[in-house]
Design an enzyme around this catalytic site. Sequence first.
Site: not given
Length: 348
Positions: A150-153
Amino acid sequence: MPYSVAVAGASGYAGGEALRLLSAHPELEVRTVTAHSNVGQRMLDVHPHLRSLAHLDFVETMPEALAGHDVVVLALPHGASGALAASLPEDVVVLDLGADHRLTDERDWARFYGGEWHGSWAYGLPELLHRGSGRQRDALAGARRIAVPGCNVTAVSLALAPGIRAGVIESGDLTAALAVGPSGAGRSLKTELLASELLGSASPYAVGGVHRHIPEILQNLRAAGAEQPTISFTPVLVPMSRGILATVTARLVPGTAESTVRDAWVDAYAAEPFVHVLPEGRFPKTADVVGANTALLGLAVDADAGRVVVVAAIDNLVKGTAGAAVQSLNLALGLPETLGLIVDGVAP
């Protein structure tokens, strides 16, 4: 002879960014693009910026359309990749840009996503530090099934992992506040993503420990050496089409020298082509990474609060999604990890 590539769900933002990077890759050739509501349309009707792929038309997302390719990229909504991937031959390299194969614990999937769990694949964040030594890239060499993070991850994990592995921060009471662009929510029409709702405003969402990226972040921190990590994670939509600026804090282990703290991050990423720690006193902006497969980190020690503050900037569609996919694909195919990827952003 280039590797042949099919991209499923290619009409969305993540699929379109994957196409942009894949089309410029010297060892890959995009031959098939699939969609749902855009079936039958020309590439340029949906992605007018992808001039090099003007010869392609969107076809229906079916196993038959994806068969016969060396590489298949799945840029589909969560829950849609598992069954489709199961129909593909084992020797095909499949990259899932969705969440279906990221989590290693079925209970986390049931709590944060729901529906059928399809198991976990090799995790596509090469720079992720592992406990003691080693990095995630070792698990990607020769992989045939890859789950793109995931991008935020990506932003939060890269910001915290060096301190966890070096033992200079505590893994409880972690915080992350993120300013994110709405392209991370996909291309489908949603009222809260309309320009009239976003412009001139900042809007928090998934507040209070319910964001789907939380278990994935904790999974990564445990891989880096955290025993029982906890994180308060708050994303905020801001009016920029792409980008993530993550401000992450952690309690310092008592008695840790400030120089030791900075050394942990500098040493961790000194040899990484796409993760750069900025000089002391410098902090990144999202504008610095637009279009680049680069994560920029700024670091400070708040001595009065006894905390380290890390500010991470990435382009959510590149390093946060499509760039990570290409980087991982290079490793899987035995190609140079940096092939087809750039560290230079676009300015102004």
